[in-house]
Write a protein that holds these residues in place. Structure first.
Motif, PDB file in Angstrom:
ATOM      1  N   GLY A 163       5.835  -5.932   9.025  1.00 52.98           N
ATOM      2  CA  GLY A 163       6.824  -4.548   8.387  1.00 52.98           C
ATOM      3  C   GLY A 163       7.685  -5.451   8.122  1.00 52.98           C
ATOM      4  N   LYS A 164       8.435  -6.703   8.577  1.00 59.44           N
ATOM      5  CA  LYS A 164       9.268  -7.945   7.842  1.00 59.44           C
ATOM      6  C   LYS A 164       9.423  -8.566   6.225  1.00 59.44           C
ATOM      7  CE  LYS A 164      11.444  -8.540  12.291  1.00 59.44           C
ATOM      8  NZ  LYS A 164      12.335  -9.871  13.010  1.00 59.44           N
ATOM      9  N   GLY A 165       8.193  -8.371   6.319  1.00 59.53           N
ATOM     10  CA  GLY A 165       7.294  -8.956   4.613  1.00 59.53           C
ATOM     11  C   GLY A 165       7.314  -7.513   3.965  1.00 59.53           C
ATOM     12  N   SER A 166       7.066  -6.158   4.233  1.00 61.76           N
ATOM     13  CA  SER A 166       6.014  -5.827   3.000  1.00 61.76           C
ATOM     14  C   SER A 166       6.297  -4.623   3.521  1.00 61.76           C
ATOM     15  CB  SER A 166       4.436  -5.732   3.573  1.00 61.76           C
ATOM     16  OG  SER A 166       3.898  -4.504   2.829  1.00 61.76           O
ATOM     17  N   GLY A 167       6.479  -3.796   2.685  1.00 59.70           N
ATOM     18  CA  GLY A 167       6.868  -1.852   3.326  1.00 59.70           C
ATOM     19  C   GLY A 167       5.295  -1.497   3.542  1.00 59.70           C
ATOM     20  N   THR A 168       4.574  -2.266   3.950  1.00 58.64           N
ATOM     21  CA  THR A 168       2.757  -1.368   4.061  1.00 58.64           C
ATOM     22  C   THR A 168       3.078  -0.715   5.046  1.00 58.64           C
ATOM     23  OG1 THR A 168       2.136  -2.242   2.667  1.00 58.64           O
ATOM     24  CG2 THR A 168       0.895  -1.810   4.195  1.00 58.64           C
ATOM     25  N   CYS A 169       3.842  -0.762   6.262  1.00 57.32           N
ATOM     26  CA  CYS A 169       3.271  -0.409   7.697  1.00 57.32           C
ATOM     27  C   CYS A 169       4.501   0.744   6.896  1.00 57.32           C
ATOM     28  CB  CYS A 169       4.221  -1.129   8.690  1.00 57.32           C
ATOM     29  SG  CYS A 169       3.998  -0.856  10.795  1.00 57.32           S
ATOM     30  N   GLN A 170       5.704   1.111   6.918  1.00 60.07           N
ATOM     31  CA  GLN A 170       6.517   2.044   7.131  1.00 60.07           C
ATOM     32  C   GLN A 170       6.066   3.280   5.617  1.00 60.07           C
ATOM     33  OE1 GLN A 170      10.202   0.877   4.785  1.00 60.07           O
ATOM     34  NE2 GLN A 170      10.490   3.056   5.085  1.00 60.07           N
ATOM     35  N   ALA A 171       4.779   3.393   5.021  1.00 63.01           N
ATOM     36  CA  ALA A 171       4.210   3.807   4.093  1.00 63.01           C
ATOM     37  C   ALA A 171       3.569   4.291   5.033  1.00 63.01           C
ATOM     38  CB  ALA A 171       3.279   2.738   2.745  1.00 63.01           C
ATOM     39  N   ALA A 172       3.001   3.567   5.825  1.00 63.97           N
ATOM     40  CA  ALA A 172       1.248   3.443   6.816  1.00 63.97           C
ATOM     41  C   ALA A 172       2.351   4.840   8.046  1.00 63.97           C
ATOM     42  CB  ALA A 172       0.848   3.251   7.299  1.00 63.97           C
ATOM     43  N   CYS A 173       3.565   4.891   8.084  1.00 65.58           N
ATOM     44  CA  CYS A 173       4.109   6.067   8.962  1.00 65.58           C
ATOM     45  C   CYS A 173       4.799   6.875   8.664  1.00 65.58           C
ATOM     46  CB  CYS A 173       5.302   5.145   9.583  1.00 65.58           C
ATOM     47  SG  CYS A 173       5.765   3.702  11.113  1.00 65.58           S
TER      48      CYS A 173
ATOM     49  N   ILE B 150      -2.555   9.359  15.002  1.00 63.33           N
ATOM     50  CA  ILE B 150      -2.804   8.441  14.697  1.00 63.33           C
ATOM     51  C   ILE B 150      -1.299   7.181  15.325  1.00 63.33           C
ATOM     52  CG2 ILE B 150      -1.884   7.236  12.019  1.00 63.33           C
ATOM     53  CD1 ILE B 150      -3.074  10.064  11.261  1.00 63.33           C
ATOM     54  N   GLU B 151      -2.170   6.179  15.475  1.00 59.53           N
ATOM     55  CA  GLU B 151      -1.343   4.747  15.759  1.00 59.53           C
ATOM     56  C   GLU B 151      -0.719   3.940  14.868  1.00 59.53           C
ATOM     57  OE1 GLU B 151       1.545   3.675  19.362  1.00 59.53           O
ATOM     58  OE2 GLU B 151      -0.121   5.411  19.114  1.00 59.53           O
ATOM     59  N   ILE B 152      -0.175   3.520  14.573  1.00 61.56           N
ATOM     60  CA  ILE B 152       0.360   2.899  13.632  1.00 61.56           C
ATOM     61  C   ILE B 152       0.641   1.011  14.479  1.00 61.56           C
ATOM     62  CG2 ILE B 152       1.474   1.833  11.154  1.00 61.56           C
ATOM     63  CD1 ILE B 152      -0.400   3.353  11.321  1.00 61.56           C
ATOM     64  N   ILE B 153       0.290  -0.206  14.094  1.00 60.05           N
ATOM     65  CA  ILE B 153       1.428  -0.973  14.855  1.00 60.05           C
ATOM     66  C   ILE B 153       1.528  -2.355  13.695  1.00 60.05           C
ATOM     67  CG2 ILE B 153       0.767  -3.393  17.021  1.00 60.05           C
ATOM     68  CD1 ILE B 153      -1.179  -1.418  18.368  1.00 60.05           C
ATOM     69  N   ASP B 154       2.646  -2.097  14.288  1.00 61.23           N
ATOM     70  CA  ASP B 154       3.349  -4.095  13.420  1.00 61.23           C
ATOM     71  C   ASP B 154       2.744  -4.797  13.594  1.00 61.23           C
ATOM     72  OD1 ASP B 154       4.899  -5.437  11.684  1.00 61.23           O
ATOM     73  OD2 ASP B 154       6.521  -4.538  11.891  1.00 61.23           O
ATOM     74  N   SER B 155       1.885  -5.132  13.117  1.00 61.34           N
ATOM     75  CA  SER B 155       1.462  -7.066  13.831  1.00 61.34           C
ATOM     76  C   SER B 155       2.389  -8.266  13.698  1.00 61.34           C
ATOM     77  CB  SER B 155       0.022  -7.749  12.588  1.00 61.34           C
ATOM     78  OG  SER B 155       0.529  -8.220  11.703  1.00 61.34           O
ATOM     79  N   ALA B 156       3.482  -7.675  12.815  1.00 57.41           N
ATOM     80  CA  ALA B 156       4.602  -8.643  12.396  1.00 57.41           C
ATOM     81  C   ALA B 156       4.156 -10.744  12.121  1.00 57.41           C
ATOM     82  CB  ALA B 156       4.974  -8.529  14.270  1.00 57.41           C
TER      83      ALA B 156
ATOM     84  N   VAL C 252       0.887  -1.380  -0.084  1.00 61.13           N
ATOM     85  CA  VAL C 252      -0.174   0.147  -0.665  1.00 61.13           C
ATOM     86  C   VAL C 252       0.675   1.298  -0.207  1.00 61.13           C
ATOM     87  CG1 VAL C 252      -1.372   0.920   1.070  1.00 61.13           C
ATOM     88  CG2 VAL C 252      -1.675  -0.981   1.458  1.00 61.13           C
ATOM     89  N   THR C 253       0.572   2.235  -0.431  1.00 63.29           N
ATOM     90  CA  THR C 253       0.825   3.216  -0.922  1.00 63.29           C
ATOM     91  C   THR C 253       0.914   4.182   0.256  1.00 63.29           C
ATOM     92  OG1 THR C 253      -0.336   4.545  -2.596  1.00 63.29           O
ATOM     93  CG2 THR C 253       1.186   3.324  -3.719  1.00 63.29           C
ATOM     94  N   PRO C 254       2.576   5.682   0.328  1.00 63.05           N
ATOM     95  CA  PRO C 254       2.272   6.155   1.640  1.00 63.05           C
ATOM     96  C   PRO C 254       0.555   7.251   0.841  1.00 63.05           C
ATOM     97  CG  PRO C 254       4.007   6.150   1.145  1.00 63.05           C
ATOM     98  CD  PRO C 254       2.896   5.680  -0.169  1.00 63.05           C
ATOM     99  N   ALA C 255       0.753   7.395  -0.308  1.00 62.16           N
ATOM    100  CA  ALA C 255      -0.411   8.751  -0.793  1.00 62.16           C
ATOM    101  C   ALA C 255      -1.799   7.584  -0.213  1.00 62.16           C
ATOM    102  CB  ALA C 255      -0.786   8.771  -2.245  1.00 62.16           C
ATOM    103  N   GLN C 256      -1.765   6.446  -0.153  1.00 62.61           N
ATOM    104  CA  GLN C 256      -3.499   6.063  -0.044  1.00 62.61           C
ATOM    105  C   GLN C 256      -3.485   5.959   1.560  1.00 62.61           C
ATOM    106  OE1 GLN C 256      -1.982   2.176  -2.245  1.00 62.61           O
ATOM    107  NE2 GLN C 256      -4.495   1.285  -2.329  1.00 62.61           N
TER     108      GLN C 256
END
Length: 291
Positions: A92-102, A118-124, A65-69
């Protein structure tokens, strides 16, 4: 008064009925296959995707998922008067989605200041292993729990949830390049079925059993060795394109041999099945908390 928005990504594999009932926002991961892009959850069902994998020579590619989304999501929540956003996202170790959200959170704060937390939690982890915790968060919100309490429950659950994943066929792993052709040939010749431990952000092969009938027994053995108080919890039975009798057998043995209070079945969606192959079977449960 707090107004809390709950969001996740499509890899959480939350059933649409629960998404609709609890007002959860699902931000889609994009898959590309033979020049066609489609959104997981919105444009294709899990069952349709399993068939696509088995009939196609090309392994689809997944895009985070992109930061813009995410930024668009935050803006919509803010415009609706939300005071808090809780995002629980794919490992977050398998996808950049969490980083994009941050990153999108930083962009939002530059634009709007600190008017919405805004609280972002990496499910791992992956699939409904964290999806069911997202649903729990939405239930707690609807019953009036505070944002801090909800986030605390989510983190606590994520520290204790784990899973064992079994794969019936090595063919897809060979096609996707995750194992060599030689390893796949030897494994198939010997009838070996790998079992992986999904735990703490890692997916690690921890055992191999011989023959299709042994895979369910292997999963039962692994789960029984780590589960805590099964009589008080619901096991998650996660499945791909696996014969119904195998799924039924696994559910029965989870109830009778390990003693789970109940079993919840959930199909594994495209972004995870792309990596495991469609012939996958898994059990998620709660064990001891990780440090």
């Amino acid at each position: 008064m707090e107004k809390i928005h709950i969001l996740t990504d499509s890899s959480a594999d939350i059933p649409q009925a629960q998404v609709d009932a609890y007002g959860i926002e699902v931000v889609p991961i994009t898959l590309t296959h033979e020049g066609r892009a489609f959104r997981e959850y919105y444009d294709i069902t899990a069952e349709e995707y399993w068939k696509l994998l088995q009939t196609s020579r090309e392994v689809p590619a997944t895009s985070m998922v992109t930061p813009a989304q995410f930024l668009d999501s935050y803006r919509r929540a803010f415009e609706r008067g939300c005071t808090h956003v809780l995002g629980v996202l794919i490992n977050g170790k398998g996808s950049g989605t969490c980083q994009a959200a941050c990153l999108a959170r930083s962009m939002f704060e530059e634009e709007y200041g600190s008017g919405m937390r805004i609280e972002i939690i990496d499910s791992a982890t992956y699939t409904y292993i964290y999806g069911h915790i997202v649903v729990l968060a939405a239930r707690l919100r609807d019953q009036g729990d505070s944002f801090e309490a909800i986030a605390g429950v989510v983190r606590s659950r994520l520290k204790r949830v784990e899973a064992y994943l079994g794969v019936y066929s090595l063919a897809h792993l060979k096609r996707s390049g995750r194992i060599s052709g030689g390893a796949a040939f030897v494994g198939e010749a010997l009838g070996l079925k790998p079992i992986s431990h999904v735990y703490g952000g890692a997916v690690t092969v921890c055992d191999k059993v011989r023959g299709e009938k042994a895979l369910v027994s292997g999963l039962i053995k692994k789960v029984s060795g780590r589960v805590q108080q099964p009589e008080k919890q619901t096991a998650l039975l996660l499945y791909g394109d696996v014969p119904a009798e195998r799924i039924d057998e696994l559910e029965k043995r989870l109830l009778t041999e390990i003693g789970f209070k109940q079993v919840c079945r959930s199909p594994i969606g495209p972004s995870v099945i792309t990596n495991t192959g469609p012939q996958a079977l898994a059990v998620a449960f709660y064990g001891q908390a990780r440090n």
